[in-house]
Design an enzyme around this catalytic site. Structure first.
Site, PDB file in Angstrom:
ATOM      1  CG  ASN A   9      -1.789   1.222   1.326  1.00  6.89           C
ATOM      2  OD1 ASN A   9      -1.927   1.983   0.369  1.00  6.89           O
ATOM      3  ND2 ASN A   9      -2.388   1.430   2.481  1.00  6.89           N
ATOM      4  CD1 TRP A  10       3.244   1.139  -3.139  1.00  5.82           C
ATOM      5  CD2 TRP A  10       3.391   2.575  -4.848  1.00  5.82           C
ATOM      6  NE1 TRP A  10       3.949   0.515  -4.137  1.00  5.82           N
ATOM      7  CE2 TRP A  10       4.053   1.380  -5.203  1.00  5.82           C
ATOM      8  CE3 TRP A  10       3.353   3.620  -5.765  1.00  5.82           C
ATOM      9  CZ2 TRP A  10       4.676   1.213  -6.442  1.00  5.82           C
ATOM     10  CZ3 TRP A  10       3.960   3.456  -7.002  1.00  5.82           C
ATOM     11  CH2 TRP A  10       4.619   2.259  -7.336  1.00  5.82           C
ATOM     12  CE  LYS A  11      -0.365   3.338   4.891  1.00  6.33           C
ATOM     13  NZ  LYS A  11      -0.213   3.519   6.355  1.00  6.33           N
ATOM     14  CG  HIS A  94      -5.835   1.706   5.506  1.00  6.71           C
ATOM     15  ND1 HIS A  94      -5.400   2.674   6.386  1.00  6.71           N
ATOM     16  CD2 HIS A  94      -4.783   0.871   5.314  1.00  6.71           C
ATOM     17  CE1 HIS A  94      -4.143   2.426   6.717  1.00  6.71           C
ATOM     18  NE2 HIS A  94      -3.748   1.340   6.086  1.00  6.71           N
ATOM     19  CD  GLU A  96      -3.160   5.617   6.809  1.00  2.68           C
ATOM     20  OE1 GLU A  96      -2.088   5.359   7.390  1.00  2.68           O
ATOM     21  OE2 GLU A  96      -3.275   5.596   5.571  1.00  2.68           O
ATOM     22  CD  GLU A 166      -3.484  -2.163   7.779  1.00  2.00           C
ATOM     23  OE1 GLU A 166      -2.370  -2.110   7.255  1.00  2.00           O
ATOM     24  OE2 GLU A 166      -4.371  -1.321   7.581  1.00  2.00           O
ATOM     25  N   GLY A 172       2.357   2.767  10.780  1.00  2.00           N
ATOM     26  CA  GLY A 172       3.245   3.901  10.553  1.00  2.00           C
ATOM     27  C   GLY A 172       3.942   4.408  11.803  1.00  2.00           C
ATOM     28  CB  SER A 210       5.284  -1.104  11.790  1.00  2.00           C
ATOM     29  OG  SER A 210       4.793   0.211  11.986  1.00  2.00           O
ATOM     30  N   GLY A 231       2.996  -1.151   4.346  1.00  2.12           N
ATOM     31  CA  GLY A 231       2.982   0.276   4.064  1.00  2.12           C
ATOM     32  C   GLY A 231       4.333   0.788   3.611  1.00  2.12           C
ATOM     33  N   GLY A 232       5.058   1.439   4.519  1.00  5.37           N
ATOM     34  CA  GLY A 232       6.313   2.095   4.171  1.00  5.37           C
ATOM     35  C   GLY A 232       7.330   1.208   3.478  1.00  5.37           C
TER      36      GLY A 232
END
Length: 250
Positions: A9-11, A94, A96, A166, A172, A210, A231-232
């Site tokens: 997931n590049w966000k 998600h 967010e 999640e 994050g 994470s 994610g990251g």
């Protein structure tokens, strides 16, 4: 045996030049037996990702979708549009989207239904906040998030959904649920779906929060963790590749 699934997931990250380098590095990530790989860039870069990954064993997905098929919904993107551009997957619900944009369990359920109706494979995100976990309500919160979707889809159709657990407090932040904590919730999700009549042994349940190359192997060793929503680390080809390799090794 459930095949492992790793989703990046590049966000809200990316740019044409930066993406080209990243996608070239990601193209080989899917060439591993026993693991499926998906990348989810922002909307403007989906066509670039589909073109760059054509012929590679890496699928492309959207990060969200609209619950409506079409019409006067300025700024929204429908399931059919994602399919039209070459997506096979979509992330729904998600944390967010829930916390920053006010999406409710009802909205999330409607989006999962829209995805399935159009032929997309939805990845349903569920998870609790730190306050909810500390209050002892983590399982109650997650069960309620699942229940709303099962109520809308029915048990038979829910079998076509991938669940991503999640914990909100681990997204994050650099904090990760221990493998034992993650396994405990994954097992509870599977048991609860079974109680609701879903053929839960066939449902993939991913861990997100994470996930890194350093902790992936331990997470994937747990019996109910079927992959990861990353994610990251999905923005660094070597890191994402290492996570995919760890999944293939299990």
């Amino acid at each position: 045996m459930r095949k492992k699934l790793v989703v990046g997931n590049w966000k809200m990250n990316g740019g044409l030049e930066r993406n080209a380098v990243l996608l070239a590095g990601l193209a080989a990530c899917g060439n591993r037996e026993g693991v499926d790989v998906v990348v989810c860039p922002p909307y403007p870069y989906l066509a670039q990702a589909v073109a760059a990954l054509r012929g590679a064993a890496v699928a492309v997905g959207g990060q969200d979708l609209c619950a409506f098929k079409d019409g006067a919904y300025t700024g929204e993107v429908s399931a059919s549009m994602l399919l039209d551009i070459g997506c096979a997957w979509v992330i729904v619900g998600h944390s967010e989207r829930r916390s920053l944009f006010g999406e409710t369990d009802a909205v999330t359920a409607a989006k999962v239904l829209a995805a399935l109706d159009a032929g997309l494979s939805p990845i349903l995100c569920v998870g609790e906040s730190l306050a909810q976990r500390e209050a002892g309500d983590a399982e109650v919160v997650v069960r309620a998030q699942l229940d709303r979707v099962v109520d809308v889809l029915g048990a038979e159709r829910f079998a076509g959904v991938v669940v991503a657990y999640e914990p909100v407090w681990a997204i994050g932040t650099g904090k990760t649920a221990s493998p034992e904590q993650a396994q405990g919730m994954h097992k509870e999700i599977r048991m609860h779906l079974e109680r609701r009549g879903v053929a839960a042994e066939g449902v993939k349940i991913l861990y997100g929060g994470s996930v890194t190359a350093a902790n992936a192997s331990q997470l994937f060793a747990e019996p109910d963790i079927d992959g990861a929503l990353v994610g990251g680390a999905s923005l660094v080809a070597d890191s994402f590749s290492s996570i995919c390799a760890a999944a293939a090794a299990r």
